[in-house]
Design a protein around this motif. Sequence first.
Motif, PDB file in Angstrom:
ATOM      1  N   ILE A  17      26.299 -17.841  95.063  1.00 12.16           N
ATOM      2  CA  ILE A  17      26.876 -17.572  93.740  1.00 12.16           C
ATOM      3  C   ILE A  17      27.459 -16.167  93.678  1.00 12.16           C
ATOM      4  N   VAL A  18      26.749 -15.191  94.269  1.00 11.94           N
ATOM      5  CA  VAL A  18      27.248 -13.808  94.277  1.00 11.94           C
ATOM      6  C   VAL A  18      28.570 -13.721  95.042  1.00 11.94           C
ATOM      7  N   SER A  25      37.053 -10.436  84.011  1.00  4.25           N
ATOM      8  CA  SER A  25      36.069 -10.092  85.042  1.00  4.25           C
ATOM      9  C   SER A  25      34.666 -10.036  84.461  1.00  4.25           C
ATOM     10  N   VAL A  26      34.537  -9.469  83.248  1.00  2.00           N
ATOM     11  CA  VAL A  26      33.221  -9.415  82.585  1.00  2.00           C
ATOM     12  C   VAL A  26      32.722 -10.815  82.274  1.00  2.00           C
ATOM     13  N   LEU A  27      33.614 -11.683  81.788  1.00  8.96           N
ATOM     14  CA  LEU A  27      33.212 -13.055  81.478  1.00  8.96           C
ATOM     15  C   LEU A  27      32.798 -13.804  82.737  1.00  8.96           C
ATOM     16  N   ILE A  28      33.541 -13.597  83.847  1.00 10.80           N
ATOM     17  CA  ILE A  28      33.174 -14.244  85.121  1.00 10.80           C
ATOM     18  C   ILE A  28      31.817 -13.738  85.595  1.00 10.80           C
ATOM     19  N   PHE A  29      31.584 -12.433  85.460  1.00  8.42           N
ATOM     20  CA  PHE A  29      30.297 -11.857  85.868  1.00  8.42           C
ATOM     21  C   PHE A  29      29.151 -12.439  85.039  1.00  8.42           C
ATOM     22  N   ILE A  30      29.345 -12.527  83.712  1.00 11.31           N
ATOM     23  CA  ILE A  30      28.303 -13.094  82.849  1.00 11.31           C
ATOM     24  C   ILE A  30      28.037 -14.543  83.211  1.00 11.31           C
ATOM     25  N   MET A  31      29.094 -15.297  83.493  1.00 11.13           N
ATOM     26  CA  MET A  31      28.920 -16.690  83.882  1.00 11.13           C
ATOM     27  C   MET A  31      28.159 -16.792  85.199  1.00 11.13           C
ATOM     28  N   THR A  84      31.348 -15.490  93.011  1.00 15.34           N
ATOM     29  CA  THR A  84      31.709 -14.676  91.846  1.00 15.34           C
ATOM     30  C   THR A  84      32.514 -13.453  92.253  1.00 15.34           C
ATOM     31  N   TYR A  85      32.109 -12.808  93.364  1.00 18.40           N
ATOM     32  CA  TYR A  85      32.812 -11.613  93.833  1.00 18.40           C
ATOM     33  C   TYR A  85      34.272 -11.927  94.160  1.00 18.40           C
ATOM     34  N   TYR A  86      34.502 -13.008  94.886  1.00 20.02           N
ATOM     35  CA  TYR A  86      35.872 -13.315  95.294  1.00 20.02           C
ATOM     36  C   TYR A  86      36.707 -13.840  94.126  1.00 20.02           C
ATOM     37  N   ILE A  87      36.096 -14.497  93.158  1.00 23.55           N
ATOM     38  CA  ILE A  87      36.843 -14.903  91.965  1.00 23.55           C
ATOM     39  C   ILE A  87      37.300 -13.663  91.187  1.00 23.55           C
ATOM     40  N   ILE A  88      36.410 -12.661  91.067  1.00 24.46           N
ATOM     41  CA  ILE A  88      36.785 -11.419  90.383  1.00 24.46           C
ATOM     42  C   ILE A  88      37.890 -10.696  91.149  1.00 24.46           C
ATOM     43  N   ARG A  89      37.786 -10.679  92.497  1.00 26.91           N
ATOM     44  CA  ARG A  89      38.839 -10.060  93.306  1.00 26.91           C
ATOM     45  C   ARG A  89      40.173 -10.780  93.101  1.00 26.91           C
TER      46      ARG A  89
END
Length: 579
Positions: free
Chosen positions: A301-302, A342-348, A305-310
């Motif tokens: 998941i980490v 990015s904040v919303l993706i991180f929270i998800m 999430t990291y690559y989606i934010i990138r």
Amino acid sequence: MRLVKKWVSLGLQFILCFLLTVNFGQPILVQGQDLSLINEVIGTPSSTQPETPSSEIPNDASELPDAFPVTLDGIELWKISAPFEGITAQTRVQGQTKRIQNLADDFSMKPEDVSIVKPKGFPTLYLRTKEFFLLSITPEDAKIAGLSQQALAEKYQRTLLNAIAEYRQRRSGSNVLRSLGWIVLASLGLGASLYLINRFFALILIPLTQFDSLVGQRVRGLSFGKKTKALIIQFIRFSINFSKLFSYLSLIFFYITFILFIYPFSNEYSAQFKQFIDSNVQKIVGAFLGYLPNLFMIALIVIITYYIIRFNSVIFSEIREEGIRIPGFYQDWAEPTSRIISVLIFIMGVMIASPYLPGFDSPAAKGITLFIGVLFSLGSSGAIANIVSGILLIYTRAFRVGDFVEIEGIRGVVIENTLLVTRIKTYLNEVVSIPNSKVLTSTVTNLTIGIDKKNPGVIIKTTVTLGYDNPWRKIHETLCQAALRTGDVLKEPAPFVLQTELSDFYVAYTLHAYVSNTNTLMLTYSELHQNIQDCCNEVGIEIMSPHFSTLRDGNHTTIPQKYLESDYQAPGFRVEGIK
């Protein structure tokens, strides 16, 4: 050597503590037993004993409750799982263990004193000495063991006699002296081992003061900042100290286990101590191995999430640099939108990973979550309002960083626009922070946003009131000339003047001029006013209160002396005649 002496001294102190706390005397055998033990040994005659239905006797050992071990000196002799005459298996084990311990401590007892007896009228066999009963062997015990009662009783008798013989042999005087010698040697070995481990880790410790030169020889052109070097040095120190501590604890564990095992009077504690350590280590290792699937899911998941934010950052970076164009989506929206997403993706990602965290479903975690939620709901109403207002201000495009604005009577350049506050820097070099909720409900005057290719500047204006005796065309020309002398005023579009008021005593002339640099607007106003004064004085236009014209006769002009003719004289009062 000091360390060795220290550990030898500690070892000898430990030995003395054992000698003082261990009871070498012979125990006093209590002939009387409590009621439950008497019932367990004697039982009930067959004539009065209630018949146990065959359906109550389990046919399979797997159907039996947990078996409890009978021990002597920490060594298991046999296990009992069947109750007897209303006495639980655990209570039977406790009574047998206590009586066997008393028998082993009674050195006057001989092997031939232990015999197998079967009282008349009783279905139970017993092991007993000349003085008291030891234990009972019931038909249920024999059935569970898969042996006859006589065979099981003989097996118990052999096991008991061998265990007592070993128990007494371990507590003989020669064996005690031998064990004390081993304890002394173990203490010396522990001290020497700890000293060698300390020296070993001191030798393998990298000279951290020469870290830069040591790494520079390995990797050409590599350099480290002070913070990076300090972080690497701290990690190296932690790794070495942790390894040294682990080595110390391992040695001390083996030392304690060995001396507890080798000393006769603490032998039973050795197995308990080792079992305690082993069980806890097994729990830790088992918990870690059992948590590996969850750990794998969290890592997955980490990473996702990291690559989606990138990927999100790359897309909006292209939008900001006009590599990607979306109709109706402005460039200045790209960065804040990227941050919000990015904040919303991180929270998800946190929400998806939370069920895999250890203790997620525990009452403590739920209580902490509830407490944080209550605090957040009670204390963050103002913050939430500011955040929502900040988002609305971004997408309404009321201003951007670098714009010259006026909010709540405060004029200055916007230097920061966050989700909570907007910061404005005034011409006095003051930074004013205004909450976004207040900005959203206020009138915002933006003097910069209208400047573009079609409108190269923002209009500034100033008003001058002059008397009716001055020709208005001359005043228009003079004011425009003053504007063109000002540094930041644009020549195109040209300045212009509007007559905004015809009062009883004066005319109001409003000068309009275009400027391109709004950051120095206050300095531009000051320079413009200076030039208006100079130009008016040069052409003989007085800037004064028009009410003063009613007393013009006999008064000196207000124009500075350097602008007047050399033969200028103040006019006198005109008197037409005296009656």
